[in-house]
Design an enzyme around this catalytic site. Structure first.
Site, PDB file in Angstrom:
ATOM      1  N   TYR A  64      -2.465  -1.171  10.830  1.00  0.00           N
ATOM      2  CA  TYR A  64      -2.680  -1.712   9.486  1.00  0.00           C
ATOM      3  C   TYR A  64      -1.513  -1.339   8.570  1.00  0.00           C
ATOM      4  O   TYR A  64      -0.929  -2.179   7.890  1.00  0.00           O
ATOM      5  CB  TYR A  64      -4.010  -1.186   8.902  1.00  0.00           C
ATOM      6  CG  TYR A  64      -4.064  -1.285   7.402  1.00  0.00           C
ATOM      7  CD1 TYR A  64      -4.335  -2.494   6.787  1.00  0.00           C
ATOM      8  CD2 TYR A  64      -3.776  -0.176   6.600  1.00  0.00           C
ATOM      9  CE1 TYR A  64      -4.328  -2.597   5.404  1.00  0.00           C
ATOM     10  CE2 TYR A  64      -3.770  -0.266   5.222  1.00  0.00           C
ATOM     11  CZ  TYR A  64      -4.037  -1.480   4.630  1.00  0.00           C
ATOM     12  OH  TYR A  64      -4.010  -1.581   3.269  1.00  0.00           O
ATOM     13  N   LYS A  96       1.713  -3.665   6.549  1.00  0.00           N
ATOM     14  CA  LYS A  96       2.181  -3.624   5.154  1.00  0.00           C
ATOM     15  C   LYS A  96       3.672  -3.291   5.122  1.00  0.00           C
ATOM     16  O   LYS A  96       4.454  -3.891   4.378  1.00  0.00           O
ATOM     17  CB  LYS A  96       1.384  -2.573   4.363  1.00  0.00           C
ATOM     18  CG  LYS A  96      -0.099  -2.870   4.229  1.00  0.00           C
ATOM     19  CD  LYS A  96      -0.356  -4.120   3.385  1.00  0.00           C
ATOM     20  CE  LYS A  96      -1.816  -4.467   3.258  1.00  0.00           C
ATOM     21  NZ  LYS A  96      -2.053  -5.793   2.679  1.00  0.00           N
ATOM     22  N   SER A 127       0.839  -1.202   0.000  1.00  0.00           N
ATOM     23  CA  SER A 127       0.000   0.000   0.000  1.00  0.00           C
ATOM     24  C   SER A 127       0.869   1.246   0.000  1.00  0.00           C
ATOM     25  O   SER A 127       1.966   1.255   0.591  1.00  0.00           O
ATOM     26  CB  SER A 127      -0.860  -0.018   1.260  1.00  0.00           C
ATOM     27  OG  SER A 127      -1.458   1.231   1.466  1.00  0.00           O
TER      28      SER A 127
HETATM   29  C1  WQD Z   1      -9.354   9.293   1.094  1.00  0.00           C
HETATM   30  C2  WQD Z   1      -9.582  10.787   1.329  1.00  0.00           C
HETATM   31  C3  WQD Z   1      -9.860  11.313   3.660  1.00  0.00           C
HETATM   32  C4  WQD Z   1     -13.591   9.079   4.153  1.00  0.00           C
HETATM   33  C5  WQD Z   1      -6.658   4.322   3.321  1.00  0.00           C
HETATM   34  C6  WQD Z   1      -5.515   3.544   3.879  1.00  0.00           C
HETATM   35  C7  WQD Z   1      -4.725   2.959   2.780  1.00  0.00           C
HETATM   36  C8  WQD Z   1      -5.569   2.120   1.855  1.00  0.00           C
HETATM   37  C9  WQD Z   1      -6.766   2.874   1.410  1.00  0.00           C
HETATM   38  C10 WQD Z   1      -7.036   0.278   2.564  1.00  0.00           C
HETATM   39  C11 WQD Z   1      -8.818  11.335   2.539  1.00  0.00           C
HETATM   40  C12 WQD Z   1     -11.128  11.602   2.893  1.00  0.00           C
HETATM   41  C13 WQD Z   1     -12.449   9.670   3.662  1.00  0.00           C
HETATM   42  C14 WQD Z   1     -14.697   9.933   4.489  1.00  0.00           C
HETATM   43  C15 WQD Z   1     -13.390  11.841   3.812  1.00  0.00           C
HETATM   44  N1  WQD Z   1      -5.895   0.885   2.486  1.00  0.00           N
HETATM   45  N2  WQD Z   1     -12.344  11.016   3.482  1.00  0.00           N
HETATM   46  N3  WQD Z   1     -14.547  11.273   4.299  1.00  0.00           N
HETATM   47  O1  WQD Z   1      -6.937   7.352   3.926  1.00  0.00           O
HETATM   48  O2  WQD Z   1      -6.076   7.661   1.563  1.00  0.00           O
HETATM   49  O3  WQD Z   1      -6.152   5.410   2.545  1.00  0.00           O
HETATM   50  O4  WQD Z   1      -7.437   3.460   2.512  1.00  0.00           O
HETATM   51  O5  WQD Z   1      -7.445  -0.732   2.603  1.00  0.00           O
HETATM   52  O6  WQD Z   1      -3.697   2.210   3.307  1.00  0.00           O
HETATM   53  O7  WQD Z   1      -4.723   4.390   4.674  1.00  0.00           O
HETATM   54  O8  WQD Z   1      -8.258   6.479   1.921  1.00  0.00           O
HETATM   55  O9  WQD Z   1     -10.628   6.489   1.253  1.00  0.00           O
HETATM   56  O10 WQD Z   1     -10.052   6.571   3.708  1.00  0.00           O
HETATM   57  O11 WQD Z   1      -9.604   8.574   2.296  1.00  0.00           O
HETATM   58  O12 WQD Z   1     -13.314  13.073   3.663  1.00  0.00           O
HETATM   59  O13 WQD Z   1     -15.733   9.473   4.959  1.00  0.00           O
HETATM   60  O14 WQD Z   1     -10.960  10.979   1.650  1.00  0.00           O
HETATM   61  O15 WQD Z   1      -9.637  12.296   4.640  1.00  0.00           O
HETATM   62  O16 WQD Z   1      -8.449  12.647   2.216  1.00  0.00           O
HETATM   63  P1  WQD Z   1      -6.822   6.842   2.554  1.00  0.00           P
HETATM   64  P2  WQD Z   1      -9.712   6.955   2.311  1.00  0.00           P
END
Ligand code: WQD
Length: 351
Positions: free
Chosen positions: A162, A166, A137
């Protein structure tokens, strides 16, 4: 010996093959003529995904799938698979993946994700199968100093267990490859996988309240939740919301097939970013999704989420040069396919 293995096909063991990225990758492998053995305990996946895979690829190709319901930590189950099938390579997706939950349950996360990888590589070694692709990741890059991220960018501190699993599994696999040159290992660092198979038959089906942006947005769009909570609009980004490199899950699946085809007769451990190279903000995603579903998706601005970085996106030139792989889908395509899946399956695989 596997009596299902034809002369042209090779047999790939896919751990976590009933899950989101796993199921899409299985479709691509079958379309390439491969035999596939899926091992999945269905702890975070639905058995119906297997029927849907069969529907997508058709009856004949579906005969090349074997499903084994087992935990990857179950050494006896792995031994039985390696004894029955002539496994050429392994793609290892199985693992816990909820960032927030990992903070609450660090022992379960370290034990499951690292433990199952060690069980797997030990079984692989004992059965003489040393070709492995691991689901890593972009989280291993932590809070980046410079963008875009190349494979040479430093690995930095993770903000949750998590992410550390990785990070650590990458190092474990590097050590494994270093100790024995017969190993051929590829670490694929995914950016943010979204979208769904264009048929709308398989897609992401998170249990409970989604942690990730896209499943949350699509559940709001379909009326299961009220509004998207946008975590922060005061980041140093064009519109103040977080920027990520979203990649269509079909592109990601194709990246695994490209890596597998590239690997034959290699030795060592190679790492590739899989992203599009384009950063998209949370508000841009909400707008693109509103376009895709034909109505405004409501949102509210909330404080920043702890542990989030402001922006990250990939430099994918290494994958383009070595694997001949490049992402084909844009954010509009990703939202269209996520919506197609969500609107046809408002409650995921359960209807
Ligand atoms: C994306 C953007 C949030 C939810 C994570 C893990 C990574 C990978 C993918 C998973 C950010 C914003 C999010 C919400 C929001 N692993 N957001 N409202 O954090 O980049 O990555 O998931 O299995 O290892 O860290 O992905 O989709 O959570 O967030 O505003 O309800 O959306 O702040 O900017 P992230 P995400």
């Amino acid at each position: 010996m596997n009596d299902k293995l034809d002369a042209n096909g090779t047999c790939v063991l896919v751990t976590g093959g009933a899950g989101f990225i796993g199921s899409h990758t299985v479709v691509c492998l079958l379309e390439q003529g491969k035999e596939v053995v899926i091992v999945d305990d269905l702890s975070n996946a639905n058995e119906k995904a297997l029927d849907r895979i069969a529907q997508i690829v058709g009856e004949e190709a579906a005969e090349r799938i074997t499903f084994v319901r087992a935990d990857v930590n179950d050494r006896a189950a792995l031994d039985a698979i390696f004894e029955e099938f002539d496994i050429d390579s392994v793609i290892h997706f199985a693992g816990y993946k909820a960032v927030g939950e990992s903070v609450e349950k660090p022992i379960e996360y370290y034990s499951n994700n690292i433990g199952n990888t060690l069980t797997l590589v030990d079984a692989m070694r004992d059965h003489g199968c040393k070709k492995l692709i691991f689901s890593s990741s972009a989280t291993v890059y932590g809070d980046p100093d410079a963008l875009p991220l190349t494979e040479e960018s430093p690995k930095k501190m993770c903000t949750n267990p998590y992410g550390w699993t990785k990070w650590m599994i990458e190092e474990i696999l590097r050590s494994v490859a270093f100790a024995d040159p017969e190993w051929d290992i590829v670490l694929l660092r995914y950016f943010n996988p979204i979208g769904a198979h264009p048929s709308g038959l398989i897609g992401e089906d998170p249990k409970g309240i989604p942690n990730n942006l896209l499943p949350y947005v699509s559940q709001v769009a379909v009326g299961r939740r009220e509004a998207v909570h946008v975590f922060g609009n005061d980041y140093d980004t064009p519109d103040g919301t977080g920027v990520r490199d979203y990649i269509h899950v079909m592109d990601l699946a194709a990246g695994h097939v490209a890596a597998l085809n590239w690997m034959s007769d290699k030795s060592g451990c190679e790492v590739f970013n899989l992203g599009t190279g384009t950063g998209t903000s949370v508000l841009q995603i909400i707008n693109a999704f509103s376009e895709a579903c034909g109505h405004e998706v409501p949102y509210v601005i909330e404080p920043r989420r702890p542990g989030d970085v402001s922006a990250n996106y990939a430099d994918c030139s290494k994958a383009a040069e070595l694997l001949g792989w490049k992402a084909q889908y844009n954010v509009a395509d990703m939202c269209r396919d996520s919506w197609n899946w969500q609107s046809h399956n408002p409650n995921g695989f359960e209807g």
